[in-house]
Structures are given as C-alpha cells and as structure tokens.
Scaffold this active site. Structure first.
Site, mmCIF file in Angstrom:
data_model
loop_
_atom_site.group_PDB
_atom_site.id
_atom_site.type_symbol
_atom_site.label_atom_id
_atom_site.label_comp_id
_atom_site.label_asym_id
_atom_site.label_seq_id
_atom_site.Cartn_x
_atom_site.Cartn_y
_atom_site.Cartn_z
ATOM 1 N N GLY A 1 -7.865 -3.419 8.396
ATOM 2 C CA GLY A 1 -7.405 -3.312 7.008
ATOM 3 C C GLY A 1 -6.358 -4.385 6.768
ATOM 4 N N ASN B 1 -16.473 -2.161 7.358
ATOM 5 C CA ASN B 1 -15.834 -0.857 7.346
ATOM 6 C C ASN B 1 -15.418 -0.538 8.782
ATOM 7 O OD1 ASN B 1 -15.102 1.816 7.305
ATOM 8 N ND2 ASN B 1 -16.741 2.427 5.917
ATOM 9 N N ASP C 1 -4.018 2.919 3.984
ATOM 10 C CA ASP C 1 -4.066 3.824 2.827
ATOM 11 C C ASP C 1 -3.703 5.241 3.284
ATOM 12 O OD1 ASP C 1 -4.872 1.706 1.222
ATOM 13 O OD2 ASP C 1 -6.982 1.992 1.735
ATOM 14 N N GLU D 1 2.085 -6.200 2.151
ATOM 15 C CA GLU D 1 2.536 -4.846 1.831
ATOM 16 C C GLU D 1 3.952 -4.628 2.367
ATOM 17 O OE1 GLU D 1 0.412 -3.263 -0.130
ATOM 18 O OE2 GLU D 1 1.855 -1.626 -0.337
HETATM 19 N N1 SAM Z 1 -2.389 -4.463 6.252
HETATM 20 C C1 SAM Z 1 -2.209 -5.091 4.957
HETATM 21 C C2 SAM Z 1 -0.745 -5.249 4.641
HETATM 22 O O1 SAM Z 1 0.067 -4.645 5.334
HETATM 23 O O2 SAM Z 1 -0.420 -5.981 3.703
HETATM 24 C C3 SAM Z 1 -2.956 -4.341 3.845
HETATM 25 C C4 SAM Z 1 -2.512 -2.951 3.538
HETATM 26 S S1 SAM Z 1 -3.477 -2.193 2.240
HETATM 27 C C5 SAM Z 1 -2.452 -0.940 1.612
HETATM 28 C C6 SAM Z 1 -4.755 -1.341 3.139
HETATM 29 C C7 SAM Z 1 -5.990 -2.207 3.312
HETATM 30 O O3 SAM Z 1 -6.941 -1.546 4.149
HETATM 31 C C8 SAM Z 1 -6.692 -2.501 2.009
HETATM 32 O O4 SAM Z 1 -6.837 -3.893 1.865
HETATM 33 C C9 SAM Z 1 -8.038 -1.799 2.148
HETATM 34 O O5 SAM Z 1 -9.084 -2.470 1.473
HETATM 35 C C10 SAM Z 1 -8.233 -1.805 3.637
HETATM 36 N N2 SAM Z 1 -9.138 -0.764 4.149
HETATM 37 C C11 SAM Z 1 -9.137 0.545 3.788
HETATM 38 N N3 SAM Z 1 -10.095 1.209 4.462
HETATM 39 C C12 SAM Z 1 -10.718 0.306 5.254
HETATM 40 C C13 SAM Z 1 -11.802 0.379 6.172
HETATM 41 N N4 SAM Z 1 -12.432 1.526 6.398
HETATM 42 N N5 SAM Z 1 -12.184 -0.749 6.815
HETATM 43 C C14 SAM Z 1 -11.550 -1.919 6.586
HETATM 44 N N6 SAM Z 1 -10.518 -2.052 5.725
HETATM 45 C C15 SAM Z 1 -10.106 -0.952 5.068
#
Ligand code: SAM
Length: 223
Positions: free
Chosen positions: A42, A98, A121, A198
């Site tokens: 993510g 995913n 998330d 983030e």
């Molecule tokens: N790690 C980054 C940061 O700290 O800036 C992003 C945090 S963001 C709140 C969470 C990210 O996880 C999002 O970009 C979302 O699309 C991704 N994400 C959520 N579920 C996921 C999954 N099952 N597989 C891959 N990415 C996922």
C-alpha cells in the site's frame, strides 16, 4: 475488480525486466540471482521507496498499490528520477496489485528482508476488520515470505489500528518486537513518519503516530 491487472502465477514468473529494465535488460537474461527484498505494501505515492532507493542502492524494492492512478503516478515518478539521476533509482519499482490476495504470487518463501505497512487504511467497523492489511491470517503469509531476521515495519495515526497491529504481531509465534535500542539504531525507522506522503501530512497537522516494528524469528522448537 482485480481482473484489470495481470497476476504472475508464481514468483518465478515475475518479469524483472519490466520493473528493473536497466538491471535486467531482457527477461531471458534473468537468472534469479538478485531478487526483490523490500516490499512497501500500500505504497501510496511512493515517498518511502524513493528514500530507501538511495539508502540501499544495491537492494531491489517494490511498492504494491491497489489504486491504478496512484500506481501510474509512482511509475512516472520513478521514470523521471531515473532520467534526471542516471544510474540511480534503478532498484525501485511499483506494481498495481491487491496485496491481500497476491503476495505469494510475487515472493518466494524467505525472499524478503523488509516489509512496510505505513498508514494503512483503518477499516474502523468491526465487520471490516478482516480487510485490514495486518491480521493474524495475513501475518502467516508475511512470515512465509520474510526470511528469519527480516523486519515488518508498521505505523499509523489511528490509535485503535495501532493497538490492533501491535496485538496481532505480539500474538503471532513467528514475530518478536524489535528492542528500543535497535529501533534507535535503525535509520529506516526515522523514515516511517518522515518519508511517506501520509506521514508528512500527519506531521504537518501535529498528529500522534503509533508504530510497531517486529522481527521474523525462527519457530520455537519444543520437545
Ligand atoms: N503508505 C502510504 C503512505 O504512508 O503515504 C499510503 C497510505 S494510504 C492511507 C493507504 C494505501 O494503501 C492507499 O494508497 C491504498 O490504495 C492502498 N491499499 C489499500 N488496500 C490495498 C491492497 N489490498 N493492496 C494494495 N494496496 C492497498
């Protein structure tokens, strides 16, 4: 849905020439001698990976991101960095996937030395807890792809999620908490809140963060 992106049937089928074209110019020449060691799960906009890329120039690393547009952004960011800094950023890449479904398609047993779950998330509702990227079932998978001594880094600004991630890791027999001294000596820990988009947002707003950093250990053998 997941049908929009291709998934390799096994880690041996991952085409490294797509992700690291300078290092592996053609798929036929990939001999498997150097494999991805860091996974940022993510990864969002990729800030952590960009910092890690120059800190560990010999290590291959990849971001896994579900959102198409965000993945494309990271791809373009890496391409731009490579072209303005020749010879650098060749070890970093991103894949749209995913992670909750396909980690074992990308990584062999004991392949990884670091995994990152930064500001995932929160999925507040109880019925959605199974969607959290850290849970006991998924920790089995992460323990499988991490080698002994490998580290899982987690951080969040949501206290409830921080408590949850820590208790999952604490409750898993193949992980132990990294000591305070080791945390202080590990330069990567400082990046958790400073390098990601983030983390920077939370810092700007003066928010609190909750981190849990655990090591993959050998199974305890009892007689
Ligand atoms: N790690 C980054 C940061 O700290 O800036 C992003 C945090 S963001 C709140 C969470 C990210 O996880 C999002 O970009 C979302 O699309 C991704 N994400 C959520 N579920 C996921 C999954 N099952 N597989 C891959 N990415 C996922």
């Amino acid at each position: 849905s997941d049908s929009h992106f291709p998934v390799p049937i096994s880690p041996g089928q991952v085409d490294y020439s797509v992700y690291y074209p300078q290092l592996f110019p053609s798929p036929d020449k990939f001999d498997g001698s150097k494999r991805i060691e860091f996974a940022d799960v993510g990864c969002g906009f990729g800030g952590l990976l960009i910092s890690l890329s120059t800190m560990f120039p010999e290590t291959l690393m990849i971001g896994m991101e579900l959102r198409d547009k965000v993945t494309e952004y990271v791809k373009e960011r890496v391409v731009a960095l490579r072209s303005s800094n020749p010879g650098q950023y060749e070890n970093v890449s991103v894949v749209r996937t995913n992670s909750m479904k396909y980690i074992p398609n990308y990584f062999e047993k004991e392949q990884l030395t670091k995994m990152f779950f930064l500001f995932p998330d929160p999925h507040f509702k109880e019925k959605n807890h199974r969607r959290r990227v850290i849970n006991l079932h998924l920790l089995d998978e992460y323990a499988y792809v991490l080698r002994e001594g490998g580290i899982i880094y987690t951080i969040t600004d949501v206290e409830e999620l921080g408590v949850w991630m820590k208790s999952c890791l604490e409750g898993h027999p193949l992980f132990e908490a990294v000591t305070k001294e080791e945390l202080e000596a590990d330069a990567v820990v400082k990046l958790l809140s400073s390098a990601t988009e983030e983390g920077q947002k939370v810092a700007r707003n003066g928010g609190q963060t909750f981190q849990a950093v655990y090591r993959r250990i050998a199974p305890c053998v009892s007689n």
